[in-house]
Design an enzyme around this catalytic site. Structure first.
Site, mmCIF file in Angstrom:
data_model
loop_
_atom_site.group_PDB
_atom_site.id
_atom_site.type_symbol
_atom_site.label_atom_id
_atom_site.label_comp_id
_atom_site.label_asym_id
_atom_site.label_seq_id
_atom_site.Cartn_x
_atom_site.Cartn_y
_atom_site.Cartn_z
ATOM 1 N N HIS A 78 0.819 -1.211 0.000
ATOM 2 C CA HIS A 78 0.000 0.000 0.000
ATOM 3 C C HIS A 78 0.859 1.269 0.000
ATOM 4 C CE1 HIS A 78 -3.933 -1.973 1.573
ATOM 5 N NE2 HIS A 78 -3.942 -1.823 0.257
ATOM 6 N N CYS A 104 -5.591 -3.172 -20.538
ATOM 7 C CA CYS A 104 -5.761 -2.516 -19.234
ATOM 8 C C CYS A 104 -4.695 -2.898 -18.226
ATOM 9 C CB CYS A 104 -7.149 -2.834 -18.657
ATOM 10 S SG CYS A 104 -7.419 -4.579 -18.330
#
Length: 787
Positions: free
Chosen positions: A435, A750
């Protein structure tokens, strides 16, 4: 009981916990420490709640006893013991005699038992290994003379979980009392995996080895060889040991350090160490601090409530994941149990945080990255319980314009560092998927991770140059390198501003073909960021966020409301919603996935959806209902599709959901287009068959590259084989475009390849119609594509 060739089978383990995630995590960590030992989790109730299940425990005991020479059971709370004892009463006598229940700390005891079982210890030895840890003491010195030596750790990450387990396995069966510790400090039992990990020793650090007993010489030689060989974690021969008085060999290896590029960009400035010393929280009881259990429980609850209210004000995905951790019974619930047993709020909370981090740190790169999130939340709660334990950053004036070096970075520290004006960040550990790295990329803060422990020994204040694109740190850097870095940063800033100013305009090629440049998003905040960045819409709406860190699946109403909020933030721009992509590196708690059965080659993506039709049906209905509330064109696609019959089954699910909603009189809208992701080589090579069923295909290059080169992208051991620029990858992409054209199908990309300006231009040259990427990359890619 024996196995083939007369070899005695190992002892098996059963882990009983009130929380399924804890049982699964402890069992997984134990398997990694002892790969040949049967470890079965039995956690949670039958309906996924907090508690224990008689049936789960009984099944685990029966399975373990069938394949092992004996079974040792570890458990977390007294009621888990009661459930286990009840299950034992139903076993046959000859099976019951194989089972021993041990009273030991769940994490430490299980790991110690697993390591002992790996070394083919008998039941009583395995029990002793687990129970010995419960005493929390190092081995007592005997009458034998003690051998003592000081070793230098040469593997960059030092004594983390895997090396600690290697030491414990190597010492199994030796009659030697062995401790490891920091020079001048107390030692811990070398057979205690978590005790050794808790020393927090990294590459370049010295470690004291003390051994006594009949096999002392063998133990010293065995441990020394493991350390000298870097526990098998070195790419080449070990680096020379540091000179006396130096904390690392940083200077001897030259000024250049290579790591993993986590956030692009270049930075130059004086080197500042972040520190990273964790607070020492003594094990104290409520009585010792002049309180009582009820008051300490109330203090803990108030700290949790205060932090939750503080985090609730943010819409950031990482912050919301931290809120979910606050509510996790594996943390808050277990801590309250310890407080009820007499522990102080601070010591109970910190002990639980430590156990949870140990479980997560033993997993793969993605799972291990969550250990930093647990620490982050843990420190914030701890600071509320005791302000003197607040782990604050250095003053902003020291950080402005600096290149910060740290062992690792907490997610909450990244925005603080960016706000303080830090030029870049370098960490000894960490991962690109953590994160902290994701936040750094979103904030445009250059970052390099995985540089190794030697960077922690660099002299503070020396000039440093960080290249977050190439994954390199130079310190000390010469004046010419610093000047060049400042020039590159200024040029990149000018280009960024120019590209941002023109980002909202569409990309039209000289032949008149328009290329859609869209964004990958997962939340309302990211949807807004996509629009602000000039994205033409959303090419990939990840729906996993609303399932993340949830003990139970969200219902149709909640999913529809969450999707509608994202659609509203897009202001009418088109969006492609991807159905739930689970399995592989996405192990969502509510679905209780198995790492093997739902691994990268298992039941993941649409495979899972078709095998669990209610989960897929609920989500599709939610998408159709949310689509009725927006002016945006809403397309729908499924991940991990291999064959055309799967695509047809997906289309059937969508059509049935529409028919159901119509019959119910509910407002809904069918997707403007239906598509599938091309991530599997079989799908890429027969995309024309898929094109006969769907309206578009979207290439997920992250997984496609992984499957083509047969190298799991989360494993650092094979990271060098994960090459998006490989010839095989681009030949496959050519075939995808050609096959889709034959079927009259649009092609999107993507994956991460789409977000690189040079690669994006190459994809468009192949004939790709649409690119989708992180919002921060949109402007640069549009600028690169324009004639």
């Amino acid at each position: 009981m024996t196995v083939a060739d007369g070899v005695v089978a190992r002892v098996g383990l059963v882990v009983v916990s009130h929380v399924a995630g804890i049982a699964d995590g402890v069992a997984e960590l134990a398997r990694q420490m002892a790969p040949d030992v049967l470890v079965l989790p039995a956690g949670g109730t039958d309906d996924g709640g907090v508690g224990t299940s008689f049936d789960r425990v009984l099944t685990a005991l029966e399975q373990a006893s069938a394949d092992a020479s004996g079974v040792v059971v570890t458990y977390d709370l007294g009621s888990a013991l009661l459930t286990t004892e009840t299950a034992l009463e139903l076993l046959d006598d000859d099976v019951r005699r194989l089972v021993t229940v041990v009273d030991a700390p769940l994490v430490e005891g299980t790991l110690a038992a697993a390591v002992a079982a790996q070394g083919r210890a008998g039941v009583q030895e395995v029990v002793a290994a687990a129970a010995g840890l419960a005493q929390g003491a190092a081995p007592e010195a005997g009458d034998d003379a003690e051998e003592r030596t000081t070793l230098v750790l040469v593997n960059p990450l030092g004594l983390h979980a895997r090396p600690a387990a290697a030491v414990a396995r190597a010492l199994a069966g030796l009659d030697a009392r062995t401790t490891l510790g920091r020079p001048g400090g107390p030692g811990v039992d070398a057979r205690s995996v978590l005790g050794v990990v808790g020393l927090a020793l990294r590459g370049g650090d010295e470690v004291d080895l003390r051994v006594s007993g009949p096999d002392a010489a063998t133990a010293v030689r065995t441990v020394a060889e493991l350390v000298e060989q870097g526990f098998g974690e070195l790419d080449g021969p070990p680096e020379p040991a540091p000179s006396p008085g130096r904390t690392s060999d940083a200077a001897s290896t030259g000024p250049d350090f290579s790591g993993t590029a986590a956030s692009p960009g270049v930075a130059a400035g004086p080197l500042v160490h972040l520190g990273g010393e964790e607070p020492h929280v003594p094990e104290r009881t409520a009585a010792e601090i002049g309180s009582h259990s009820a008051a300490e429980g109330a203090r803990l609850q108030e700290a949790l409530r205060t932090l939750d209210a503080r985090l609730a004000a943010s819409s950031d995905d990482v912050v919301q994941a931290h809120r979910a951790l606050l509510a996790d019974p594996a943390l808050a619930g277990t801590a309250q149990q310890l407080v009820a047993g007499g522990a102080s709020a601070a010591s109970a909370w910190w002990r639980v945080v430590g156990d949870a981090r140990a479980v997560l740190a033993g997993g793969d790169e993605v799972v291990a990255g969550r250990a930093a999130d647990v620490l982050d939340v843990g420190l914030q709660v701890l600071a509320l319980l005791d302000p003197s334990l607040d782990a604050a950053l250095p003053p902003a004036e020291r950080l402005a314009g600096a290149v910060v070096v740290a062992a690792d970075l907490l997610p909450s520290q990244v925005p603080q560092l960016a706000e303080a004006g830090v030029a870049g960040v370098a960490t000894a550990g960490g991962a690109r998927t953590a994160h902290a790295s994701l936040l750094a990329r979103g904030l445009g803060l250059p970052m390099v991770v995985g540089l190794g422990g030697a960077v922690l020994g660099l002299e503070a204040g020396v000039p440093a140059v960080l290249d977050g694109t190439a994954g390199r740190l130079t310190a000390p850097a010469d004046p010419a390198a610093v000047a060049e870095a400042h020039e590159r940063r200024a040029a990149a800033e000018r280009e960024r501003h120019e590209a941002q100013a023109a980002a909202a305009a569409p990309v039209v090629l000289p032949d008149g073909r328009r290329v859609e440049v869209r964004a990958n998003v997962a939340s309302v905040a990211e949807a807004r960021a996509a629009r602000e960045a000039g994205a033409d819409g959303v090419g990939l709406l990840r729906t996993e966020l609303m399932f993340l860190d949830r003990a139970e699946l969200p219902g149709e109403e909640e999913q529809a409301a969450g999707l509608a909020a994202v659609f509203a933030a897009l202001d009418g721009a088109p969006v492609v919603v991807r159905t739930l992509d689970v399995g592989g590196d996405k192990q969502l708690p509510a679905l209780r996935l198995d790492p093997v059965r739902h691994g990268f080659l298992g039941e993941r993506g649409l495979r899972h959806g078709l095998a669990h039709p209610e989960v897929l049906r609920t989500q599709v209905r939610a998408v159709l209902r949310a689509a009725a509330s927006t002016a945006s064109e809403v397309a729908l696609m499924a991940p991990m599709v291999t064959f055309a019959d799967e695509a047809q089954a997906f289309r059937d699910v969508v059509e049935r959901a529409g028919a159901e909603l119509q019959a119910e009189g509910a407002a809904y809208a069918l997707p403007s287009a239906l598509g599938v992701m091309v991530e599997v080589p079989a799908a890429a090579l027969a995309v024309d068959e898929l094109a006969a069923v769907v309206d578009f295909v979207s290439v997920g290059t992250n997984d496609l590259v992984q499957y083509l080169v047969a190298a799991e992208r989360t494993l650092p051991e094979v990271a060098g084989l994960y090459r998006p620029d490989a010839t095989a990858v681009w030949r496959t992409l050519e075939q995808v475009v050609a096959g889709a054209r034959r079927g009259g199908c649009r092609v999107a990309v993507c994956g991460e390849l789409a977000g690189d300006p040079e690669t994006a231009a190459r994809l468009v040259a192949l004939g790709v119609d649409e690119l989708s990427m992180a919002p921060v990359s949109v402007a640069a890619v549009k600028a690169a594509l324009r004639p």
